[in-house]
Design a protein around this motif. Structure first.
Motif, PDB file in Angstrom:
ATOM      1  N   UNK A  97      -2.984  74.174   8.422  1.00 15.06           N
ATOM      2  CA  UNK A  97      -3.388  72.775   8.587  1.00 15.06           C
ATOM      3  C   UNK A  97      -2.767  72.172   9.848  1.00 15.06           C
ATOM      4  N   UNK A  98      -1.545  72.582  10.175  1.00 15.75           N
ATOM      5  CA  UNK A  98      -0.908  72.096  11.402  1.00 15.75           C
ATOM      6  C   UNK A  98      -1.700  72.542  12.627  1.00 15.75           C
ATOM      7  N   UNK A  99      -2.070  73.810  12.661  1.00 16.98           N
ATOM      8  CA  UNK A  99      -2.824  74.348  13.800  1.00 16.98           C
ATOM      9  C   UNK A  99      -4.168  73.640  13.950  1.00 16.98           C
ATOM     10  N   UNK A 100      -4.847  73.441  12.834  1.00 19.11           N
ATOM     11  CA  UNK A 100      -6.156  72.780  12.885  1.00 19.11           C
ATOM     12  C   UNK A 100      -6.018  71.320  13.310  1.00 19.11           C
ATOM     13  N   UNK A 101      -4.962  70.649  12.880  1.00 22.02           N
ATOM     14  CA  UNK A 101      -4.760  69.256  13.278  1.00 22.02           C
ATOM     15  C   UNK A 101      -4.645  69.140  14.798  1.00 22.02           C
ATOM     16  N   UNK A 102      -3.966  70.081  15.417  1.00 26.25           N
ATOM     17  CA  UNK A 102      -3.838  70.081  16.874  1.00 26.25           C
ATOM     18  C   UNK A 102      -5.204  70.306  17.531  1.00 26.25           C
ATOM     19  N   UNK A 103      -5.930  71.314  17.042  1.00 25.63           N
ATOM     20  CA  UNK A 103      -7.246  71.637  17.626  1.00 25.63           C
ATOM     21  C   UNK A 103      -8.220  70.487  17.446  1.00 25.63           C
ATOM     22  N   UNK A 104      -8.302  69.980  16.220  1.00 22.69           N
ATOM     23  CA  UNK A 104      -9.255  68.905  15.930  1.00 22.69           C
ATOM     24  C   UNK A 104      -8.877  67.614  16.651  1.00 22.69           C
ATOM     25  N   UNK A 105      -7.589  67.309  16.705  1.00 19.18           N
ATOM     26  CA  UNK A 105      -7.155  66.076  17.355  1.00 19.18           C
ATOM     27  C   UNK A 105      -7.511  66.044  18.827  1.00 19.18           C
ATOM     28  N   UNK A 106      -7.252  67.138  19.524  1.00 16.01           N
ATOM     29  CA  UNK A 106      -7.568  67.215  20.956  1.00 16.01           C
ATOM     30  C   UNK A 106      -9.078  67.183  21.176  1.00 16.01           C
ATOM     31  N   UNK A 107      -9.826  67.930  20.363  1.00 16.02           N
ATOM     32  CA  UNK A 107     -11.286  67.956  20.496  1.00 16.02           C
ATOM     33  C   UNK A 107     -11.890  66.575  20.297  1.00 16.02           C
ATOM     34  N   UNK A 108     -11.458  65.892  19.243  1.00 13.70           N
ATOM     35  CA  UNK A 108     -11.987  64.558  18.966  1.00 13.70           C
ATOM     36  C   UNK A 108     -11.722  63.590  20.095  1.00 13.70           C
ATOM     37  N   UNK A 109     -10.508  63.609  20.635  1.00 12.11           N
ATOM     38  CA  UNK A 109     -10.159  62.685  21.716  1.00 12.11           C
ATOM     39  C   UNK A 109     -11.006  62.931  22.956  1.00 12.11           C
ATOM     40  N   UNK A 110     -11.211  64.190  23.323  1.00  9.76           N
ATOM     41  CA  UNK A 110     -12.005  64.513  24.508  1.00  9.76           C
ATOM     42  C   UNK A 110     -13.436  63.988  24.362  1.00  9.76           C
ATOM     43  N   UNK A 111     -14.036  64.180  23.200  1.00  8.99           N
ATOM     44  CA  UNK A 111     -15.430  63.783  23.001  1.00  8.99           C
ATOM     45  C   UNK A 111     -15.570  62.268  22.956  1.00  8.99           C
ATOM     46  N   UNK A 112     -14.637  61.584  22.315  1.00  7.69           N
ATOM     47  CA  UNK A 112     -14.700  60.115  22.282  1.00  7.69           C
ATOM     48  C   UNK A 112     -14.601  59.542  23.691  1.00  7.69           C
ATOM     49  N   UNK A 113     -13.692  60.068  24.484  1.00 10.44           N
ATOM     50  CA  UNK A 113     -13.534  59.588  25.858  1.00 10.44           C
ATOM     51  C   UNK A 113     -14.780  59.886  26.682  1.00 10.44           C
ATOM     52  N   UNK A 114     -15.364  61.070  26.502  1.00 13.85           N
ATOM     53  CA  UNK A 114     -16.601  61.419  27.202  1.00 13.85           C
ATOM     54  C   UNK A 114     -17.708  60.426  26.853  1.00 13.85           C
ATOM     55  N   UNK A 115     -17.850  60.102  25.567  1.00 12.39           N
ATOM     56  CA  UNK A 115     -18.866  59.132  25.156  1.00 12.39           C
ATOM     57  C   UNK A 115     -18.606  57.769  25.780  1.00 12.39           C
ATOM     58  N   UNK A 116     -17.357  57.318  25.713  1.00 10.47           N
ATOM     59  CA  UNK A 116     -17.014  55.985  26.208  1.00 10.47           C
ATOM     60  C   UNK A 116     -17.319  55.840  27.691  1.00 10.47           C
TER      61      UNK A 116
END
Length: 467
Positions: free
Chosen positions: A195-214
């Motif tokens: 769960x720790x590893x996935x939190x890192x992967x998902x957190x970074x992925x989500x931030x990149x996509x939100x910023x791209x959309x914005x």
């Protein structure tokens, strides 16, 4: 007018992909946070419920403030972009910390674990609120015509469902079988590592996509010249608006029902079906794929019959769709039940945000003030308070069935999680259905020409190149 002609329209897909970025982290939190803390780390379910209720109240209170500040903001980058980007970065960091609990705190299972959970759960939810107050407020502004709005909404809900396949469907097997191990299995020393590893992967992925959309969103510059909303006056007008209480409560019932399903599915598979993490993945993927398939059907109905008519049909369908989960005794039965859930869930995805957008349009026409963020966030107060209902449902499992935690599941955990997954959500949606029968919604904009206030801006960008 020459200045306005340089502004490009926002492509529906560029806006919609933001939903993928917002959905990845928050669905991991909703779908795995309770399982992670209660079943894996051994936090008492009653303590979890108490903290969850407190964080729900705090989250409900911060929503109007986020919306109000956003509505009053005037920058060269627009009203919403700065908050979308800031929220994305904060959500990334707080989500990683939520699952990356220091080993000494985990071992203590005491006050330190409760405080760590409370701080980062609240921070994660607050940053998610900041993002969604701004992201949701853009829908009526960018797409004022209802058919095009329905298309944009359908695309973003499709992105959300794809994100849910990853965040909900794949997380159990990735966290417990690929990147980590399943608690209680021979040789499993650190069940939280996956769960720790996935939190890192998902957190970074989500931030990149939100910023791209914005960075690809083009807000209406004409709104910068309109009156800025006043907080107390706006709050008074919003809470006396009949739609705030009627539609808001219906939506809160729906949100609470879905919140129960997302948080309880891994427990349901483990205790009610006697299944494995792979079974959780299969069941969640089936439900989400069914929702993707039926979303296009519901969207076609919206475009033909309108959002209001379709919404009132989707509510009872969603309510009864949970009942088959109670009777499923194995994975095959649960998959059939999951297909039913997909039908009802996709109907609400296709309509609920369109109903909100109609009310925001109606408020802007009547008040002459663009306060979409504040109004949407005020709705969010009712929606976020569903955490109290979820907390009550969690606590009731201990009262009625003896379920305390993964370390003390009681005598009937199978029955406990059947009630949690089927009976409670059905009851909430039936309440919402009954209230909806007494609601007459404002008309949506079905014409290609927009209101006089935004018409010049829209006509200026209608023929602009799509990005």
């Amino acid at each position: 007018m020459s200045e306005l002609k340089t502004v490009r329209a926002t492509h529906p897909a560029r806006y919609a992909v933001g939903m993928f970025g917002t959905s990845i982290p928050i669905n991991v939190i909703k779908g795995s946070m309770m399982y992670f803390y209660v079943d894996i780390l051994g936090l008492d379910g009653a303590i979890y419920a108490t903290v969850y209720a407190i964080y729900g109240i705090i989250d409900a209170l911060d929503n109007p403030l986020f919306g109000y500040v956003s509505d009053r903001t005037r920058t060269r980058w627009g009203r919403r972009k700065p908050y979308l980007i800031t929220g994305a970065l904060v959500l990334m960091l707080s989500m990683i910390a939520l699952f990356w609990v220091p080993a000494n705190i985990v071992a203590s299972k005491g006050v330190g674990l409760v405080i760590w959970f409370a701080v980062f759960a609240i921070l994660s939810e607050a940053s998610d609120s900041l993002i969604n107050a701004n992201y949701g407020a853009l829908l009526p502004e960018l797409f004022p015509q209802e058919k095009r709005r329905a298309l944009a909404n359908s695309l973003r809900q499709g992105f959300q469902l794809v994100a849910m396949i990853i965040a909900l469907g794949l997380t159990p097997i990735l966290a417990q079988n690929v990147l980590g191990c399943e608690k209680g299995k021979p040789g499993c020393i650190n069940p939280e590592q996956g769960y720790i590893t996935l939190a890192i992967i998902y957190g970074i992925t989500g931030a990149i996509i939100i910023i791209y959309m914005a960075l690809g969103v083009h807000e209406n510059p004409a709104i910068d010249k309109t009156e800025r909303p006043r907080f107390f006056r706006s709050i008074q007008q919003i809470v006396t608006n009949k739609y705030f209480w009627t539609v808001g409560i219906v939506s809160a019932c729906y949100a609470a029902g879905i919140g129960l399903i997302l948080g309880g599915l891994q427990f349901y598979v483990k205790y009610s079906l006697q299944g494995t993490p792979l079974d959780s993945t299969i069941l969640q993927v089936v439900v989400i794929l069914a929702s993707i398939g039926f979303l296009s059907v519901w969207t076609a109905v919206v475009r033909r019959k309108g959002a209001a008519w379709t919404w009132k049909i989707a509510l009872p369908v969603c309510a009864v769709s949970f009942i088959p989960l109670f009777f499923a005794s194995n994975l095959i039965g649960a998959i059939i039940a999951g297909l039913c859930v997909g039908i009802g869930y996709s109907g609400m995805l296709a309509t609920n945000d369109l109903i909100f957008a109609r009310i925001l349009d109606d408020d802007a026409r009547k008040s002459g003030v663009h306060r979409e963020g504040l109004f949407l966030s005020a709705f969010g107060v009712l929606g976020r308070l569903n955490a109290l209902l979820v907390a009550l449902a969690i606590a009731s499992l201990g009262w009625f069935f003896g379920y305390v935690s993964g370390d003390a599941p009681g005598a009937h955990p199978d029955l406990a999680w059947r009630f949690y997954m089927a009976i409670y959500p059905c009851a909430l949606l039936l309440i919402g259905t009954m209230i909806s029968r007494f609601i007459t919604l404002p008309q949506g904009n079905t014409e290609e020409e927009d209101t006089e206030e935004t018409g010049s801006y829209r006509s200026a960008i209608t023929n602009a190149d799509w990005e």
